[in-house]
Each structure stands twice: as structure tokens, then as C-alpha cells.
Motif scaffolding. Structure first.
Motif, PDB file in Angstrom:
ATOM      1  N   GLY A   1      54.506   9.362 -21.136  1.00  9.61           N
ATOM      2  CA  GLY A   1      55.331   9.971 -21.242  1.00  9.61           C
ATOM      3  C   GLY A   1      55.302  10.695 -22.914  1.00  9.61           C
ATOM      4  N   ALA A   2      55.138  10.610 -23.513  1.00 10.22           N
ATOM      5  CA  ALA A   2      54.675  11.032 -24.659  1.00 10.22           C
ATOM      6  C   ALA A   2      53.689  11.855 -25.114  1.00 10.22           C
ATOM      7  N   TYR A   3      52.366  12.155 -23.964  1.00  8.75           N
ATOM      8  CA  TYR A   3      51.592  13.283 -24.049  1.00  8.75           C
ATOM      9  C   TYR A   3      52.553  14.038 -24.070  1.00  8.75           C
ATOM     10  N   VAL A   4      53.425  14.942 -23.561  1.00 11.15           N
ATOM     11  CA  VAL A   4      54.322  16.360 -23.797  1.00 11.15           C
ATOM     12  C   VAL A   4      54.568  16.147 -25.362  1.00 11.15           C
ATOM     13  N   VAL A   5      55.276  15.373 -25.887  1.00 10.07           N
ATOM     14  CA  VAL A   5      55.963  15.475 -27.029  1.00 10.07           C
ATOM     15  C   VAL A   5      54.620  15.858 -28.043  1.00 10.07           C
ATOM     16  N   PHE A   6      53.749  15.234 -27.371  1.00 11.41           N
ATOM     17  CA  PHE A   6      52.506  15.538 -28.533  1.00 11.41           C
ATOM     18  C   PHE A   6      52.467  16.951 -28.847  1.00 11.41           C
TER      19      PHE A   6
END
Length: 171
Positions: free
Chosen positions: A129-134
Motif C-alpha cells: 500500500g505504501a507504493y503509491v505514496v512513494f
């Protein structure tokens, strides 16, 4: 200024570098927008594929700009700060070490470093889920770094042209 120095023309490699750098940033934006809508991460990966040609074009431009800066300043020039110092015609009368550099060089370097680091984290966190943030942080950093890089390339190329031998216009 009445003194002209025969320099390498850095405009073509500068334009190519700017175009490829802008393409990397645009592809990064497109990939991130696609990620937000639940699309594939392939678009973000495609931006990374354009890094190599952009890096090669930038290195070619920098090599020629460094050569020109050494010819202008008659001083060992190896870093972008020194290229700026040597290339700025408004500071020609000052001793080399007393010349100022562009205040945009450090932000460009930091934005580029942030882009590389967030790209690395984005790749490591591909299926989380952190992929889109980074991915978003990487894109913001890429756009800032690209904008600053394009401006610095344009400005240094323009300043160096002020020292070049004027050529006769073709009809």
C-alpha cells in the motif's frame, strides 16, 4: 564583452538533455496518475527506462560545458558550481573563488537525490500500500529536479554562448 573564446557548442546536447529530462518527469507523472487510478506500475517503470538516455545526454552536455568553463576561466573546473562560476559573464572581473554560484544548484541536487531514493523505495515496495505514496513522492521530486536541471542547463549554455566566437549568419 569584447573578448571571444572559441568554445564547443553546448546548445544541441543541452536541448537533448532538457528534452529527455522532461520526458522522464512527464513519464513519472503519467505513471503516478495511472497508479492512483489502480493501474499498472509499468508506467512508473517506463520512466526509469528513460533515465539512462537522459543521463548519457546530460553527461555529454556537462563534459562540453566543463571544457568550455575551463577555457573561459583558465582554472580547473570539475563540478557544476565551478562551471557556473566560470560561465557567468557578469562575474568575469571577480577572482574565481569569490564568484557566486546559482542558489538553485543545491535544491536541484537535493531534489535529484530525493527522486533517486524515493524511486528505490518505490521499487522495493511495489506490491504494498505504501507504493503509491512513494510513487507520488518520487514524481514530485522528479518534477522539481527536472525543472531545476532544465533551467540550469539552459542558463549555463546561454552564459557560455556569451563568450563564444560570433559566427557569420547563413542566408
Amino acid at each position: 564583452m569584447d573578448t571571444y573564446i572559441d568554445l564547443r557548442d553546448v546548445r544541441l546536447t543541452g536541448f537533448v538533455s532538457q528534452g529527455l529530462i522532461a520526458l522522464v518527469a512527464a513519464e513519472s507523472v503519467w505513471g503516478t496518475v495511472n497508479d492512483w487510478s489502480g493501474g499498472s506500475s509499468t508506467w512508473s517503470f517506463l520512466a526509469q527506462v528513460f533515465y539512462l538516455p537522459a543521463a548519457v545526454a546530460f553527461v555529454l552536455w556537462f563534459r562540453n560545458a566543463t571544457h568550455n568553463a575551463e577555457a573561459i576561466a583558465l582554472h580547473g573546473v570539475r563540478m557544476i558550481n565551478d562551471v557556473w562560476r566560470a560561465s557567468d559573464p557578469s562575474q568575469r572581473s571577480k577572482p574565481f573563488k569569490e564568484r557566486t554560484v546559482s542558489p538553485l544548484i543545491k535544491p536541484w541536487q537535493y531534489a535529484f537525490l530525493a527522486m533517486v531514493l524515493t524511486d528505490l523505495l518505490e521499487t522495493l515496495l511495489l506490491d504494498t500500500g505504501a507504493y503509491v505514496v512513494f510513487s507520488t513522492l518520487s514524481t514530485v521530486s522528479a518534477v522539481v529536479a527536472a525543472g531545476l536541471a532544465c533551467f540550469l542547463i539552459w542558463r549555463i549554455s546561454w552564459m557560455q554562448q556569451q563568450f563564444a566566437v560570433p559566427r557569420a549568419k547563413r542566408r
